[in-house]
Design an enzyme around this catalytic site. Structure first.
Site, short mmCIF file in Angstrom:
data_model
loop_
_atom_site.label_atom_id
_atom_site.label_comp_id
_atom_site.label_asym_id
_atom_site.label_seq_id
_atom_site.Cartn_x
_atom_site.Cartn_y
_atom_site.Cartn_z
N GLY A 53 -7.33 7.46 2.81
CA GLY A 53 -6.68 6.58 3.78
C GLY A 53 -7.51 6.44 5.05
O GLY A 53 -7.15 5.69 5.95
N GLU A 78 -3.53 -2.44 14.66
CA GLU A 78 -3.87 -1.50 13.59
C GLU A 78 -4.42 -0.19 14.19
O GLU A 78 -4.07 0.90 13.74
CB GLU A 78 -4.92 -2.16 12.69
CG GLU A 78 -5.28 -1.39 11.45
CD GLU A 78 -6.31 -2.14 10.58
OE1 GLU A 78 -6.78 -3.22 11.00
OE2 GLU A 78 -6.64 -1.63 9.50
N TRP A 123 0.66 4.74 1.12
CA TRP A 123 1.13 5.56 2.25
C TRP A 123 1.68 4.69 3.36
O TRP A 123 2.55 5.13 4.11
CB TRP A 123 0.13 6.63 2.67
CG TRP A 123 -1.09 6.30 3.48
CD1 TRP A 123 -1.80 5.16 3.47
CD2 TRP A 123 -1.75 7.20 4.41
NE1 TRP A 123 -2.88 5.29 4.32
CE2 TRP A 123 -2.88 6.52 4.91
CE3 TRP A 123 -1.50 8.50 4.85
CZ2 TRP A 123 -3.75 7.10 5.82
CZ3 TRP A 123 -2.36 9.07 5.77
CH2 TRP A 123 -3.47 8.38 6.25
N ASP A 157 -10.95 5.53 5.32
CA ASP A 157 -12.04 5.06 4.47
C ASP A 157 -13.46 5.43 4.88
O ASP A 157 -14.19 6.06 4.15
CB ASP A 157 -11.94 3.54 4.34
CG ASP A 157 -10.53 3.08 4.03
OD1 ASP A 157 -9.66 3.94 3.79
OD2 ASP A 157 -10.28 1.87 4.04
N GLN A 207 -3.26 7.50 -2.67
CA GLN A 207 -3.38 7.76 -1.23
C GLN A 207 -2.56 9.02 -0.89
O GLN A 207 -1.81 9.51 -1.73
CB GLN A 207 -2.86 6.56 -0.42
CG GLN A 207 -3.93 5.50 -0.16
CD GLN A 207 -3.43 4.39 0.73
OE1 GLN A 207 -2.25 4.07 0.74
NE2 GLN A 207 -4.34 3.78 1.49
N TRP A 211 0.85 -1.20 0.00
CA TRP A 211 0.00 0.00 0.00
C TRP A 211 0.88 1.24 0.00
O TRP A 211 1.94 1.25 0.64
CB TRP A 211 -0.90 0.03 1.23
CG TRP A 211 -2.31 -0.43 0.98
CD1 TRP A 211 -3.40 0.38 0.83
CD2 TRP A 211 -2.80 -1.77 0.87
NE1 TRP A 211 -4.53 -0.38 0.62
CE2 TRP A 211 -4.20 -1.70 0.64
CE3 TRP A 211 -2.21 -3.03 0.93
CZ2 TRP A 211 -4.99 -2.83 0.48
CZ3 TRP A 211 -3.00 -4.15 0.76
CH2 TRP A 211 -4.38 -4.04 0.53
#
Ligand code: 9WN
Length: 440
Positions: free
Chosen positions: A171, A406, A41, A173, A113, A39
């Site tokens: 980023g 996360e 970023w 969402d 992103q 991904w």
């Protein structure tokens, strides 16, 4: 050595092992199962974390990402690796192979992103300012300039502020800031491509974006795909948001691009000029006096989005001047910051007192380490060192208590989403190397 610093050393080793386990050979996946490819970023943050510990990997992270750049300059938000690794939207859903501008050697998404890459490239260089570092900087400069050029050329429509065309491009969402713009999309059933979510098979569906949102994400993706991700009439695209964080990061990125240009004897004056124009527009168009902070702008509705989110504090990175800064800091301290650990703060993505707040709902409340890291850097920019330090202590406190999750629940501080998350590990390492937290 105190037991606290021994513990921090163990955590640093654990962070390295997270990055090791997620290493794909030339880049790093964000998470072991949920996000199995590269991904955009994420790679920038991972490069920042790796710069002082595994320099070759830090450089490779950015070099490999830019190898997937489109000829338009678009830097895709996903670069696909193994076709076996399940993720939706898959390479087939994006169909980049059918786009003339897409790279032929690798499948990618067709959206982007936030532009953290020039900042990351500078950090990589600074970690090794020798011949290898200089070669890296020289090799990355033209692609980086083309990426910025793409944003200023294709995404600035009737305003110097650049637009995102899909919530994924922010980023963040399913941030409540996009709720109205997303709800205003009314796709007919035949305009929503058939798809099967993988994320809700791996995670508790209640903490992920809703199916209703995913239908609209799929609709926007399909619409962009049918136009090769470069709509002939971008003003008619149904989701057009001038996001405050994205634009603030572009100010930083343009300033860093100018810095890189100077190092390698190129001309950085256009980048500097763009940064200045953009930073004035952020204050002129995105400042919301009633809310005491910057907000994003819905270009379809032609109105500001009056929703405070942590990403709005990203405007500090563009240095909004003493008057706005003191209003912003007041809101940050009184509405957003939540104590964590002995002396840290965490920053929920939505204030706990806000009706839109959801305690474990992905971008609708939880604290994310990369947002905390960015806002701490913004606080450095405006000279608010004490707050920056406490936010960094918050990063360390969360990781020390819970691990490399996360994101984190602002009420219980519990980790959520994917475990062993790469940017949490990378930015933990960077936070440890940047500030002498262990010595306090
Ligand atoms: C869609 C990889 C990415 C992050 C984003 C985060 C999440 C993807 C998803 O994961 O987005 O791009 O499937 O939910 O929102 O910020 O870059 O970590």
């Amino acid at each position: 050595m105190t037991s606290e610093s021994a513990n921090l050393e163990e955590l640093a080793l654990e962070a390295l092992s997270v990055l090791e386990d997620n290493w794909l050979g030339r880049s790093t996946k964000p998470a072991p199962h949920l996000y199995p490819h590269q991904w955009s970023w994420d790679s920038a943050f991972i490069a920042i974390g790796n710069a002082s510990v595994r320099w070759d990997r830090a450089a490779s992270e950015l070099v490999s990402l830019f190898e997937a750049q489109w000829t338009t300059g678009l830097l895709p938000h996903i670069v696909f690796g193994s076709r076996q690794a399940e993720y939706w939207p898959s390479p087939e859903a994006w169909g980049s192979e059918a786009c003339v501008a897409a790279p032929s050697m690798v499948a990618t998404s067709g959206i982007c992103q936030p532009p953290v890459h020039a900042w990351a490239a500078r950090r990589v260089f600074e970690a090794r300012p020798d011949e290898a570092g200089h070669d890296f900087l020289e090799s990355i400069f033209e692609p980086m300039a083309a990426w910025h050029e793409y944003l200023h050329r294709e995404r600035a429509i009737g305003s110097p502020l650049v637009e995102i065309w899909h919530p994924w491009e922010s980023g963040m969402d399913n941030s409540p800031a996009w709720d109205e713009a997303v709800a205003a999309l009314r796709p007919r059933p035949e305009e929503i491509p058939h798809y099967r979510r993988v994320d809700t098979e791996l995670m508790d569906p209640t903490v992920r974006p809703s199916d209703d949102h995913y239908d609209r994400y799929a609709f926007l993706l399909e619409r962009l795909r049918l136009e090769d991700y470069s709509p002939a009439a971008p003003q008619d695209h149904p989701f057009r948001v001038r996001d405050v964080l994205f634009n603030s990061l572009l100010v930083v990125a343009d300033r860093q691009l100018a810095w890189i240009a100077e190092r390698i004897g190129a001309d950085g004056s256009l980048a500097l000029q763009r940064a200045e124009t953009l930073s004035c527009e952020i204050d002129r168009v995105l400042w919301n006096d009633e809310l005491g902070m910057h907000v994003s702008f819905d270009a379809v509705a032609d109105a500001q989005i009056p929703q405070r989110i942590a990403g709005g504090f990203g405007a500090l990175l563009a240095d909004p001047g003493p008057e706005l800064t003191s209003r912003i800091l007041e809101v940050l301290e009184s509405e957003f910051l939540v104590p964590v650990g002995a002396s840290g703060f965490m920053l929920p993505t939505v204030a706990v007192s806000d009706p839109a707040f959801e305690t474990s709902g992905y971008w609708r409340g939880p604290a994310w380490v990369q947002i905390m890291w960015l806002v701490a850097a913004g606080l450095d920019t405006v000279g608010s060192d004490a707050l920056a330090d406490r936010l960094r202590r918050g990063v360390v406190g969360l990781v020390a208590a819970e691990g490399f999750w996360e994101y984190f629940d602002p009420i219980t501080a519990r980790g959520h989403g994917s475990a062993r998350f790469s940017w949490t590990a990378a930015l933990f390492l960077d936070t440890m190397s940047e500030s002498p937290i262990a010595d306090h």
